[in-house]
Write a protein that holds these residues in place. Structure first.
Motif, PDB file in Angstrom:
ATOM      1  N   ILE A   1       0.814  -1.216   0.000  1.00  0.00           N
ATOM      2  CA  ILE A   1       0.000   0.000   0.000  1.00  0.00           C
ATOM      3  C   ILE A   1       0.844   1.262   0.000  1.00  0.00           C
ATOM      4  CG2 ILE A   1      -0.155   0.056   2.518  1.00  0.00           C
ATOM      5  CD1 ILE A   1      -2.831   1.170  -0.054  1.00  0.00           C
TER       6      ILE A   1
ATOM      7  N   THR B   1      -1.751   7.194  13.429  1.00  0.00           N
ATOM      8  CA  THR B   1      -2.821   6.919  12.470  1.00  0.00           C
ATOM      9  C   THR B   1      -4.079   7.707  12.816  1.00  0.00           C
ATOM     10  OG1 THR B   1      -1.958   4.691  12.083  1.00  0.00           O
ATOM     11  CG2 THR B   1      -4.239   5.105  11.446  1.00  0.00           C
TER      12      THR B   1
ATOM     13  N   ALA C   1      -5.008   6.747   4.497  1.00  0.00           N
ATOM     14  CA  ALA C   1      -5.312   5.357   4.153  1.00  0.00           C
ATOM     15  C   ALA C   1      -4.041   4.509   4.112  1.00  0.00           C
ATOM     16  CB  ALA C   1      -6.034   5.297   2.807  1.00  0.00           C
ATOM     17  N   VAL C   2      -2.963   5.073   3.579  1.00  0.00           N
ATOM     18  CA  VAL C   2      -1.689   4.344   3.530  1.00  0.00           C
ATOM     19  C   VAL C   2      -1.212   4.027   4.944  1.00  0.00           C
ATOM     20  CG1 VAL C   2       0.764   4.549   2.974  1.00  0.00           C
ATOM     21  CG2 VAL C   2      -0.961   5.208   1.287  1.00  0.00           C
TER      22      VAL C   2
ATOM     23  N   THR D   1      -2.948   3.834   7.677  1.00  0.00           N
ATOM     24  CA  THR D   1      -3.847   2.849   8.273  1.00  0.00           C
ATOM     25  C   THR D   1      -3.519   1.453   7.761  1.00  0.00           C
ATOM     26  OG1 THR D   1      -5.618   4.493   8.444  1.00  0.00           O
ATOM     27  CG2 THR D   1      -6.256   2.175   8.570  1.00  0.00           C
ATOM     28  N   GLY D   2      -3.274   1.354   6.451  1.00  0.00           N
ATOM     29  CA  GLY D   2      -2.937   0.055   5.869  1.00  0.00           C
ATOM     30  C   GLY D   2      -1.659  -0.524   6.436  1.00  0.00           C
TER      31      GLY D   2
ATOM     32  N   LEU E   1      -2.358  -1.775   9.976  1.00  0.00           N
ATOM     33  CA  LEU E   1      -3.163  -3.003   9.959  1.00  0.00           C
ATOM     34  C   LEU E   1      -2.309  -4.205   9.567  1.00  0.00           C
ATOM     35  CD1 LEU E   1      -6.486  -1.782   8.303  1.00  0.00           C
ATOM     36  CD2 LEU E   1      -6.100  -2.318  10.707  1.00  0.00           C
ATOM     37  N   ILE E   2      -1.488  -4.022   8.533  1.00  0.00           N
ATOM     38  CA  ILE E   2      -0.596  -5.102   8.105  1.00  0.00           C
ATOM     39  C   ILE E   2       0.409  -5.425   9.214  1.00  0.00           C
ATOM     40  CG2 ILE E   2       1.214  -5.735   6.450  1.00  0.00           C
ATOM     41  CD1 ILE E   2      -0.300  -3.916   4.414  1.00  0.00           C
TER      42      ILE E   2
ATOM     43  N   GLU F   1      -1.546  -8.727   3.673  1.00  0.00           N
ATOM     44  CA  GLU F   1      -1.030  -7.531   3.005  1.00  0.00           C
ATOM     45  C   GLU F   1      -1.864  -7.169   1.777  1.00  0.00           C
ATOM     46  OE1 GLU F   1       3.108  -5.823   0.983  1.00  0.00           O
ATOM     47  OE2 GLU F   1       3.076  -7.803   1.938  1.00  0.00           O
TER      48      GLU F   1
ATOM     49  N   VAL G   1      -5.529  -5.971   2.805  1.00  0.00           N
ATOM     50  CA  VAL G   1      -5.502  -4.621   3.380  1.00  0.00           C
ATOM     51  C   VAL G   1      -5.184  -3.590   2.305  1.00  0.00           C
ATOM     52  CG1 VAL G   1      -4.271  -3.099   4.972  1.00  0.00           C
ATOM     53  CG2 VAL G   1      -4.939  -5.386   5.709  1.00  0.00           C
ATOM     54  N   THR G   2      -4.251  -3.903   1.409  1.00  0.00           N
ATOM     55  CA  THR G   2      -3.883  -2.974   0.343  1.00  0.00           C
ATOM     56  C   THR G   2      -5.074  -2.666  -0.548  1.00  0.00           C
ATOM     57  OG1 THR G   2      -1.574  -3.698   0.321  1.00  0.00           O
ATOM     58  CG2 THR G   2      -2.412  -2.648  -1.682  1.00  0.00           C
TER      59      THR G   2
ATOM     60  N   MET H   1      -7.650  -0.542   1.365  1.00  0.00           N
ATOM     61  CA  MET H   1      -7.265   0.858   1.514  1.00  0.00           C
ATOM     62  C   MET H   1      -7.322   1.603   0.176  1.00  0.00           C
ATOM     63  SD  MET H   1      -6.885   1.597   4.653  1.00  0.00           S
ATOM     64  CE  MET H   1      -8.210   0.447   5.009  1.00  0.00           C
TER      65      MET H   1
END
Length: 248
Positions: A51, A114, A156-157, A159-160, A163-164, A171, A174-175, A178
């Motif tokens: 991401i 985040t 968004a990046v 957050t991604g 999360l990852i 990965e 999530v990518t 996002m």
């Protein structure tokens, strides 16, 4: 005709915006070196999350910084009594004020960073919405739009990546999620709010960075490319009838 003096609150906010923007711009000087979240900060370390845009894409911050400084200076020197410009000042002050500490937070508490960047984004969006009718878009709505657009993607990046890093989804999942978040938010804003085109430019630039970072991986490249083209088509849709008329 004597020009009426500006309300003291207008002038004060104009000064505070300049101070906050300058603090935001120089914050890398007193903050630890930051080139993305350190993989060792997470239980699931990933060196280059899908991401995350290519490194060169982050060069857009130089333009954002310079343009915001120009906005703050011009607003103080030439528009400190302008009610239209003043409507943008409180949210921009709060957003850039938070931004001045973001790097420090990001190097120690990614999850808090985040939340912070989403708050920065919401405040920037508020400022951008208020800047649409302020006049002189090249120095008012333009820089705020570029800043807001980049924060849309950056939120968004970030957050991604978190999360990852915390194993909340794979990965690729999530990518893609996002990327959909970026597309949904940016397309909705462009369709419903008619922001300055600098907003779309910043988001498209981030998507191009994601495409470059995942070159050869169609699972990520294809949706990112579709979203970038869709956003460009929507943001510049008003030029289509003119182009068709010229063609006739």
């Amino acid at each position: 005709m004597v020009r009426p003096s500006s309300p003291p609150s207008f002038r004060l906010k104009a000064v505070l915006v300049l101070v906050a923007v300058v603090a935001f711009v120089v914050s890398p000087i007193w903050s630890p070196s930051f080139k993305g979240y350190d993989p060792t900060q997470f239980p699931n370390p990933v060196d280059a999350p899908a991401i995350q845009p290519a490194g060169w894409a982050f060069s857009i911050w130089s333009l954002i910084y310079l343009w915001l400084v120009a906005h703050a200076l011009w607003g103080l020197l030439r528009h400190n009594d302008d009610a239209g410009w003043d409507r943008t000042r409180l949210p921009l002050l709060l957003s850039t004020g938070l931004g001045a500490s973001w790097l420090v937070v990001a190097t120690s508490m990614p999850w808090l960073a985040t939340l912070q960047i989403w708050l920065m984004w919401a405040l920037a969006l508020w400022a951008m919405m208020r800047a649409r009718d302020a006049g002189q878009p090249a120095l008012c709505a333009g820089p705020i739009g570029l800043y807001t657009g980049w924060l849309t993607a950056a939120s968004a990046v970030g957050t991604g990546v978190v999360l990852i890093g915390y194993n909340i989804g794979s990965e690729i999942t999530v990518t893609l999620l996002m990327l959909c978040v970026v597309a949904a938010i940016s397309l909705a804003i462009v369709l419903l709010a008619r922001p300055p085109r600098t907003f779309a430019i910043a988001v498209i630039w981030a998507l191009i960075g994601v495409i470059a970072a995942n070159w050869g991986d169609g699972v990520v490249m294809l949706p990112a490319s579709i979203f970038a083209l869709a956003l460009a088509a929507v943001a510049w849709r008003d030029l289509l009838p003119k182009a068709q008329a010229v063609g006739r």
